[in-house]
Design a protein around this motif. Sequence first.
Motif, mmCIF file in Angstrom:
data_model
loop_
_atom_site.group_PDB
_atom_site.id
_atom_site.type_symbol
_atom_site.label_atom_id
_atom_site.label_comp_id
_atom_site.label_asym_id
_atom_site.label_seq_id
_atom_site.Cartn_x
_atom_site.Cartn_y
_atom_site.Cartn_z
ATOM 1 N N GLY A 6 0.835 -1.199 0.000
ATOM 2 C CA GLY A 6 0.000 0.000 0.000
ATOM 3 C C GLY A 6 0.865 1.241 0.000
ATOM 4 N N GLN A 83 -1.116 -3.733 -9.333
ATOM 5 C CA GLN A 83 -1.013 -3.127 -8.009
ATOM 6 C C GLN A 83 -0.034 -1.952 -8.022
ATOM 7 N N TYR A 90 -2.458 6.563 -7.441
ATOM 8 C CA TYR A 90 -3.005 7.129 -6.208
ATOM 9 C C TYR A 90 -1.962 7.850 -5.369
ATOM 10 N N ASN A 130 -7.959 8.589 -2.309
ATOM 11 C CA ASN A 130 -8.216 7.230 -1.844
ATOM 12 C C ASN A 130 -7.492 7.026 -0.508
ATOM 13 N N ILE A 133 -6.134 3.267 0.623
ATOM 14 C CA ILE A 133 -4.884 2.687 0.132
ATOM 15 C C ILE A 133 -3.698 3.071 1.009
#
Length: 135
Positions: A6, A83, A90, A130, A133
């Motif tokens: 992440g 990913q 993001y 987001n 994330i």
Amino acid sequence: ANALGGLSSSLRPIPYYQAYNPRYLLGQLMLGPLNTDSAAGLAPVLPERLKDADLLGLTRQQDMILVNISGKLRDLSNDMSAQEELLMVYAMVNTLTQRGAVKRVLLYLDGQQEGTVVHTLDLSGAFLRNEGIIQ
């Protein structure tokens, strides 16, 4: 990007007058992790060879920033997984929307907002921050 797959929030000392400059903020993201960052052990999310000259244009319209990036982004990101692509996009969106006045980011590659960024994320439409994330 963190080891858990992440994004991690990290603080970096920057001049106050640059805190709202989207070109400067994306430039800092392009530098990747630095030893002066507040979080350690992070990995870069943008391709290493992406430079300031690849930011073809940035403009703000009300609560939205339009970012036109060279198609070099797609070329340099071809070997990314879905990913990694998600984290890259993001990281840019969350960086540009962290101050609250900007709510949406429109991404263009070579002036076009069609197709995908690399493999899976559709460019059409606006990207919203987001928080999910960020770990």
